[in-house]
Design a protein around this motif. Structure first.
Motif, mmCIF file in Angstrom:
data_model
loop_
_atom_site.group_PDB
_atom_site.id
_atom_site.type_symbol
_atom_site.label_atom_id
_atom_site.label_comp_id
_atom_site.label_asym_id
_atom_site.label_seq_id
_atom_site.Cartn_x
_atom_site.Cartn_y
_atom_site.Cartn_z
ATOM 1 N N THR A 201 -15.954 -92.333 -71.923
ATOM 2 C CA THR A 201 -15.199 -91.565 -70.916
ATOM 3 C C THR A 201 -14.127 -92.529 -70.613
ATOM 4 O O THR A 201 -13.957 -93.549 -71.016
ATOM 5 C CB THR A 201 -16.330 -91.903 -69.616
ATOM 6 O OG1 THR A 201 -16.667 -93.758 -69.406
ATOM 7 C CG2 THR A 201 -17.145 -91.126 -69.759
ATOM 8 N N PRO A 202 -13.002 -91.706 -69.778
ATOM 9 C CA PRO A 202 -11.822 -92.474 -69.279
ATOM 10 C C PRO A 202 -11.661 -93.911 -68.806
ATOM 11 O O PRO A 202 -10.793 -94.693 -69.297
ATOM 12 C CB PRO A 202 -11.028 -92.006 -67.799
ATOM 13 C CG PRO A 202 -11.052 -89.931 -68.712
ATOM 14 C CD PRO A 202 -12.954 -90.366 -68.941
ATOM 15 N N ARG A 203 -13.169 -94.243 -67.873
ATOM 16 C CA ARG A 203 -12.953 -95.015 -67.418
ATOM 17 C C ARG A 203 -13.184 -96.500 -68.278
ATOM 18 O O ARG A 203 -12.762 -97.640 -68.284
ATOM 19 C CB ARG A 203 -13.912 -95.677 -66.459
ATOM 20 C CG ARG A 203 -14.153 -96.362 -65.551
ATOM 21 C CD ARG A 203 -15.268 -96.230 -64.259
ATOM 22 N NE ARG A 203 -15.311 -97.068 -63.514
ATOM 23 C CZ ARG A 203 -16.577 -98.221 -63.878
ATOM 24 N NH1 ARG A 203 -17.289 -98.447 -64.702
ATOM 25 N NH2 ARG A 203 -17.025 -99.940 -63.333
ATOM 26 N N TRP A 205 -13.380 -96.409 -71.494
ATOM 27 C CA TRP A 205 -12.184 -96.549 -72.219
ATOM 28 C C TRP A 205 -10.935 -97.751 -71.956
ATOM 29 O O TRP A 205 -10.489 -98.616 -71.786
ATOM 30 C CB TRP A 205 -11.041 -94.970 -72.733
ATOM 31 C CG TRP A 205 -12.244 -94.638 -74.079
ATOM 32 C CD1 TRP A 205 -11.921 -93.428 -73.743
ATOM 33 C CD2 TRP A 205 -12.013 -95.059 -75.038
ATOM 34 N NE1 TRP A 205 -12.352 -93.431 -74.911
ATOM 35 C CE2 TRP A 205 -11.776 -94.239 -76.110
ATOM 36 C CE3 TRP A 205 -11.063 -96.072 -76.009
ATOM 37 C CZ2 TRP A 205 -12.486 -94.523 -77.477
ATOM 38 C CZ3 TRP A 205 -11.214 -96.911 -77.140
ATOM 39 C CH2 TRP A 205 -11.694 -95.393 -78.425
ATOM 40 N N LYS A 206 -11.114 -97.684 -70.330
ATOM 41 C CA LYS A 206 -9.807 -97.849 -69.598
ATOM 42 C C LYS A 206 -10.183 -99.498 -69.501
ATOM 43 O O LYS A 206 -9.705 -100.874 -69.547
ATOM 44 C CB LYS A 206 -9.643 -97.623 -68.146
ATOM 45 C CG LYS A 206 -8.809 -98.455 -66.864
ATOM 46 C CD LYS A 206 -8.426 -98.149 -66.176
ATOM 47 C CE LYS A 206 -7.961 -98.418 -64.720
ATOM 48 N NZ LYS A 206 -7.928 -98.968 -63.818
ATOM 49 N N SER A 455 2.278 -90.093 -74.955
ATOM 50 C CA SER A 455 1.911 -91.643 -74.348
ATOM 51 C C SER A 455 2.423 -91.982 -74.072
ATOM 52 O O SER A 455 3.651 -92.688 -75.169
ATOM 53 C CB SER A 455 0.591 -91.348 -74.976
ATOM 54 O OG SER A 455 0.646 -91.521 -76.044
#
Lengths: 458, 253
Positions: A201-203, A205-206, A455
């Motif tokens: 999930t993006p979180r 990964w962050k 990106s």
């Protein structure tokens, strides 16, 4: 600048997980040999425990020998990890991507080897060394002597080991999730525990990216401190006066980077040879690391030269006596010549040629040469330094290692190789997510007539 | 402690060695070996360069034959006030006690050999092997002194067991410690036939060592010097240099 082959994500997964999901034919014999060498060394250690440190070649006045040389050598090799993964990450050198993990893993195992070489087998009563390396028994009111460099030393090395291990683990999480999704049964269960529920999930990964950057920033002070402290084992002494020099800390650090980065280059060549990962580690990467090495080696040589100038400028008898031993007395003189050639005068002019920088064979030869030279450098500092051809002619002595010491030192080498082999079997040695990330960064999109990166950077 | 009397100041043990008197007979070495349970140094130990000699008599030859002179200098732990061996020990196995002695705690020692490397006088010894004695010497071991196992450092203690015993006995009998008491003196001092070695308390101005120090450490007339003084270790052993009649007279010294 670099040639790019576009690979699909599936292909990356297949290529890089090959060693994990299937066993190469050479893996088992290689591992067995490493285990055998390690066990022989362990038996030699057992023999030494039984008989006493007398089975080594140590004597008075040369109380430190092979073990200490190899301690410094392995700490030097371990500086590879921090250089490649922290500094190159923070300076956003793209070519670091495929080698970060291999460098970090080598760091972890060589630090273990260093700990094996110095506190464990080096001391007279190893069964009591835990009182010193690990937090002491405060309940009895006995404190360690924090004035001693041998207290700073294990603290620095343990900090480094902890940080590097964390770094490897944090960077492993996304790859472990990939392996989890490709295995079945109990293997899957283990990988799913190890991957800590990573679902991409993006979180997540962050958090993973932030943790990586934070760790690499936090580990930077260690980069300077570890080998400085190792050098203070020597420089803080007044007994062997030739060691008592303020330049030792920076000189040791740059020497460590020299040997560490060379070891990473050797590792890259081996990975290209053994795993045929030439799509991921390309000759461009070798070229980049060889250019970096030219700078590092030349800086190291400058410090080496400075150290000599410092020593000769004072014209103190003990300094002159040690330099005389190093340069004019056999067998040290022979070693000195080999050291100079292998550590600087052979590899650096070679790296000036593009053909050498892009040749697997020559990069292998030159980087191995650097580490032979850097090993000899430590030997030439420690042993002739301790021989102390100064005040007491009555106490002059020399040193040559016994077979027991050589076996134990071989075991430290076997330990690093064994560790790397086991690691490749269980975890991918090239970080999948890092390679994929690099590819995303390379993607470009067209907006009107402009081409811009797809990106932005972290 | 059984001391009954209040001490005004603590002792500061030290030694004065008159190199001029030394004849190199090695009696001090033998006395030290037997007093302190040091294993017999056999030929093999010397070949390995691992003999243990808490005191050693270094012999230096001077000149060409037939004009040869032998010079002797007994060297033992200098019990430096600013000892380089002390700060480098990670486990406090060596430290300074209140009587100015540099003491070695065998039980704490883990054998890093750091102290030995840092000692400019080469007077620290490592037990490379388990110590052993021939059967005939088993009964001569001194019960007051620990037998050190392998893997630890040891060195001259200024015969601390003799100091402690004398202190204990004088405390019990209500006597003062006497300067030059043979029970207090170290074994090497007692064994020296030429009175080369003098042991005593530097804090007692009446002791022989204090008087010798006052007389000989004088910049202009004295023969006294401290070994490797330039390193700043401030040793508690003072050497008195050889009287060389053939040496040229210098106006200042």
């Amino acid at each position: 600048m670099q040639e790019h082959t576009q690979l699909t994500q599936r292909q990356i997964n297949e290529d890089l997980l090959d060693t994990v999901l299937s066993t190469p034919r050479w893996w088992l014999p290689a591992t067995l040999v490493a285990i055998l060498v390690f066990l022989i060394g362990a038996s030699a250690f057992g023999y030494m425990l039984n008989k006493g440190v007398g089975v080594t070649g140590l004597n008075r006045p040369v109380f430190w020998g092979f073990f200490m040389v190899n301690f410094v050598f392995w700490i030097g090799i371990s500086h590879a990890g921090i250089m490649i993964s922290a500094i190159l990450r923070l300076t956003q050198a793209e070519w670091r991507r495929p080698v970060t993990r291999a460098a970090e893993v080598m760091t972890v195992f060589s630090l273990m080897s260093a700990l094996m070489a110095a506190p464990l087998v080096h001391v007279g009563r190893p069964w009591r060394a835990d009182l010193w390396v690990f937090p002491y028994d405060f309940a009895r009111g006995i404190w360690v002597n924090i004035r001693s460099p041998f207290i700073w030393d294990p603290s620095a090395v343990m900090t480094y080991l902890t940080a590097s291990t964390l770094f490897v683990l944090v960077c492993l999480i996304p790859d472990l999730a990939v392996i989890r999704d490709r295995t079945k049964g109990w293997v899957r269960a283990i990988y799913s525990i190890l991957s800590l529920g990573f679902r991409g999930t993006p979180r997540q990964w962050k958090l993973q990216t932030v943790a990586g950057i934070l760790l690499s920033a936090l580990v930077l002070p260690v980069f300077v401190s570890v080998h400085s402290i190792v050098s203070w084992d020597f420089a803080a002494q007044i007994g062997p006066e030739a060691w008592h020099s303020t330049i030792f800390a920076p000189y040791f650090i740059i020497g460590a980077i020299h040997s560490g980065v060379s070891a990473v280059a050797t590792l890259m060549v081996i990975m290209m040879w053994v795993f045929k990962w030439d799509k991921y580690i390309t000759r461009d990467h070798l070229d980049s690391i060889a250019r970096l090495l030219i700078i590092v080696a030349t800086t190291w040589f400058f410090f080496f030269f400075l150290e000599w100038v410092f020593a000769l400028y004072t014209l103190e008898d003990p300094e002159i006596a040690m330099r005389d031993l190093q340069v004019f007395q056999w067998p040290w003189s022979g070693m000195f010549i080999v050291f100079l050639i292998t550590a600087y005068f052979f590899p650096v002019p070679m790296w000036l040629f593009k053909k050498v920088r892009r040749s697997l064979f020559w990069m292998f030869v030159t980087t191995i040469a650097v580490n032979i030279g850097m090993w000899l450098e430590r030997f030439l500092i420690i042993v002739p330094g301790l021989m102390r051809r100064g005040h007491f002619i009555f106490d002059w002595g020399s040193y040559h290692p016994s077979i027991i010491e050589i076996l134990m030192v071989a075991a430290t080498f076997a330990w690093v190789i064994l560790g790397m082999l086991l690691f490749t079997k269980v975890f991918p040695l090239i970080p999948l997510f890092d390679v994929k990330e690099g590819m995303v960064f390379r993607d470009e999109i067209k907006i009107g007539r402009r081409t811009i990166p797809a990106s932005i950077r972290e | 402690m059984v001391t009954t009397q209040e001490k005004k100041t603590e002792e500061k043990w030290g030694m004065v060695i008159d190199v001029d008197k030394c004849i190199g007979c090695q009696a001090c070495v033998v006395a030290c070996q037997s007093e302190n349970n040091i294993p017999v140094n056999e030929e093999e130990h010397f070949n390995q360069r691992r003999p243990i000699q808490w005191i050693r008599v270094e012999r230096y030859w001077e000149g060409e034959f037939p004009d040869v002179k032998a010079r002797f200098i007994p060297i033992m732990c200098q019990h430096c006030d600013n000892a380089p061996c002390e700060p480098v020990c990670p486990v406090f196995a060596t430290y300074h006690n209140s009587q100015g002695l540099n003491v070695q705690v065998y039980n704490r020692c883990i054998g890093t050999r750091f102290c030995a490397n840092n000692c400019p006088y080469h007077v620290r010894f490592f037990n490379f092997w388990e110590p052993s004695w021939p059967e005939s010497l088993k009964n001569q071991l001194n019960p007051d002194v620990t037998v050190r196992s392998r893997g630890i450092m040891e060195k001259c203690t200024f015969c601390i067991q003799r100091i402690r015993r004398t202190e204990r006995e004088s405390g019990r009998d209500g006597n003062e410690l006497k300067d030059g008491d043979r029970a207090l003196n170290t074994a090497c001092v007692n064994a020296c036939p030429t009175d080369t070695l003098v042991f005593g308390d530097f804090n007692n101005p009446e002791s022989r060592v204090s008087k010798l120090r006052k007389k000989e450490m004088d910049d202009h007339h004295g023969r006294g010097y401290k070994m490797l003084d330039e390193l700043g270790t401030s040793p508690n052993v003072i050497y008195l240099k050889k009287v060389d009649k053939e040496a040229k007279e210098s106006s200042t010294h």
